[in-house]
Structure formats: structure tokens, C-alpha cells
Motif scaffolding. Structure first.
Motif: not given
Length: 121
Positions: A75-95
Motif C-alpha cells: 500500500k506504500n504506507t507507513l504507520y505509527l501506532q501511538l498507545n498510552s499517550l501522554k501530554t508530553d507526546d503533544t506535537a506535530k508528527y512528520y513522516c
């Protein structure tokens, strides 16, 4: 033309989960390592995870055990599964195509436009 389009970001409560996707085109996806990098508000770029062409992955200590990177070459697709998220994970996520270097920053053809993840109650 290389194109990377992220999706899947949003607002989530602490402890919640999200799955980010990055649709790739314009290059041979299966032959390229891929990386997720994030940027918190007012801070610099922060490497999150990389995956090589054999699907071997590496993670920053801050996300190890909570985030999972994967790829679907059909599918020419990259994934990122984010679990147990914390407030410190707040960000813009780039591929990013390839690995991360401090000398290679967005905007550039090897970077997507980013997707915002906000972790807040």
C-alpha cells in the motif's frame, strides 16, 4: 515527484491511542527506510522511530514500549501506532523518507506536511 501525506492526528485524552498513516508516492517505497519525527510546540525536531527495508525498527527511549512503527509495502504506507499517550507526546508528527539527520529538516521533498497530535484532558 516524492510525496508524503500524513493523516490520523487529532485530540486524544491521556492514556488514549491514535494511529498515524503516511501515504507515500513518487519513489520505490519498499526500497527506502522510513522515519517518524515530531516537533512539540516551541521546541526542535525530535526523532521518534525508524524502520528499515527489512521492517526492523528502532525507537526513541521516550516512546519505546508505547509506539509501534510499521509499513505496508503493498500500500506504500507507513504507520505509527501511538498507545498510552501522554501530554508530553503533544506535537506535530512528520513522516520522512530515509533516516533522520539534524541537517535535513522540513520543508523538503523527503518530508510530509505533518499531522498534529494533541494529548489533553
Amino acid at each position: 515527484e516524492v510525496r508524503l501525506v500524513e493523516s490520523g492526528g487529532g485530540l486524544v485524552q491521556p492514556g488514549g491511542s491514535l494511529r498515524l498513516s503516511c501515504a507515500a508516492s513518487g519513489f520505490t517505497f519498499s526500497s527506502s527506510p522510513m522515519t517518524w519525527v515530531r516537533q512539540a510546540p516551541g521546541k526542535g525536531l525530535d526523532w521518534v522511530s525508524s524502520i528499515n527495508i527489512f521492517s526492523t525498527s528502532t525507537y526513541a527511549d521516550s516512546v519505546k514500549g508505547r509506539f509501534t512503527i510499521s509499513r505496508d509495502n503493498a500500500k506504500n504506507t507507513l504507520y505509527l501506532q501511538l498507545n498510552s499517550l501522554k501530554t508530553d507526546d503533544t506535537a506535530k508528527y512528520y513522516c520522512k523518507r530515509g533516516y533522520y539527520s539534524a541537517y535535513d529538516t522540513p520543508p523538503s521533498p523527503d518530508w510530509g506536511q505533518g499531522t498534529q497530535v494533541t494529548v489533553s484532558s
